[in-house]
Design a protein around this motif. Structure first.
Motif: not given
Ligand code: FEO
Length: 391
Positions: A381-388
């Motif tokens: 989840q954190v990985f994806e949010k960093i992407n955003e």
């Protein structure tokens, strides 16, 4: 106790505080110096003094050059008592000396020392002749007190910068070509992060004021004198004043029974997947003033706490209070933590991150001990949010 020459008529005559380890809450593991300078021109001039308990050390250094009672001009660039502590003794020794300070310096010295001193007030653009040389004054308001002032000698291109560009280092070496450069820069960074950081705009004003001045030496009121690396420290100050960050993450937390620590490590995994350099800091093992050095250039700041008695842990509260006061801007924050019941800590942490105006990654809150699959999910989840995050 010898003075150290900057050239053939200007001398460092300050005090070395070898034992200082705490400067109002900032750990000074390398001690510090309070730098004072004597200019042997037609008007014998002293720039700043030292903390009161090093006044005799300063007088001993001055006495190697000249009888201190012969000083004609005393310049107080800053009221804070690490630089004005020797003033009362000096003013007793040279009651007829001209005492130069900034407008707020006069108010501050009067309020603190309550002496009937006769102030000569200078502001930006004012100058004074010392004989063959002169000093031009530059107000450094709120870098980091209302009274700070610098002076520049055009005949030698030396900037006496007061607190700006300082570092807390106790050493018998005085110049940046005599001491390990990486340590000087680390300490300059720590100094900026813990003293100057709230005043980026005011620091930029000072940088604008000195822009275009030829500068061969920056003589601050703490630590090493910049001689070889003046342009590097000015470039770093520009970056820091502008709150520029690197693609770097820090995770600051405390933990009771390791659940919050497990989440901290899952968050670390997410940054590692992005190849973003990341550091973990357990508040039980590192001082908040050292964490601030890392905050200075970190883009992502994650803060975690379990819930204790309806609150975040006191160590986390102390860090957030300190960090909020130093007001780093343009950061991305992430609050996280664990709880058994209640669970108020994460919202409390997130509230402070929000008050600092940071953009936020959605908070993470786990109940009791997070199992491996949950930690993998958190990292994803954190990985994806960093992407955003668009930086
Ligand atoms: Fe080094 Fe603000 O005193």
């Amino acid at each position: 106790m010898k003075p150290i020459p900057l050239n053939d008529f200007i001398y460092w005559v300050g005090g070395i505080d070898w034992d200082l380890r705490n400067f109002h809450g900032y750990l000074t593991q390398r001690g510090s110096t309070y730098n004072a300078y004597v200019i042997m021109d037609e008007k014998i001039t002293l720039i700043d003094t030292v903390k009161y308990y090093l006044t005799d050390e300063m007088l001993e250094r001055i006495s190697c050059i000249v009888d201190p009672s012969k000083i004609d001009i005393i310049i107080s660039n800053h009221v804070e008592m690490d630089h004005s502590g020797g003033l009362p003794q000096l003013m007793e020794l040279c009651p007829n000396a001209m005492l130069i300070t900034s407008p707020n310096g006069a108010k501050g010295l009067e309020a603190h020392y309550k002496k009937n001193w006769n102030y000569t007030v200078m502001k930006t653009g004012d100058s004074i002749s010392l004989g063959k040389t002169s000093l031009q004054f530059i107000l450094e308001q709120m870098v980091h007190w209302p009274d700070n002032m610098a002076c520049y000698m055009p005949q030698t291109n030396i900037l006496f910068s007061n607190d700006a560009f300082g570092q807390h280092i106790a050493t018998s070496q005085r110049f940046d070509d005599e001491y390990p450069f990486d340590i000087i820069m680390d300490e300059a960074k720590k100094y900026y992060a813990n003293i100057v950081l709230p005043y980026g705009k005011q620091t930029q004003n000072v940088l604008d004021a000195i822009e275009g001045l030829p500068i061969t030496m920056i003589a601050p009121s703490h630590g090493i004198i910049w001689k070889q690396h003046t342009s590097q420290i000015i470039a770093h100050y520009k970056k820091w004043a502008n709150n520029e960050t690197s693609n770097k993450a820090i995770i600051v937390y405390d933990t009771m029974w390791n659940s919050t620590k497990l989440v901290a490590h899952a968050i670390k995994d997410a940054f590692e997947q992005h190849a973003i350099p990341v550091k973990l800091f357990d508040l039980k093992t590192i001082h908040i003033s050292d964490i601030m050095t890392e905050v200075l250039d970190a883009r992502y700041i994650c803060v975690g706490s379990p819930t204790l008695n309806n609150n975040m842990l006191p160590t986390v509260a102390a860090f957030l209070t300190y960090c909020k006061g130093l007001a780093p801007k343009n950061r991305v924050g992430l609050a996280f933590g664990s709880y058994g019941w209640g669970g108020q800590s994460v919202a409390q942490v997130e509230d402070v991150l929000q008050q600092m105006g940071w953009r936020l990654i959605p908070a993470i809150k786990v109940n009791y001990v997070p199992q491996k699959q949950l930690l993998v999910t958190i990292a994803q989840q954190v990985f994806e949010k960093i992407n955003e995050i668009d930086f």
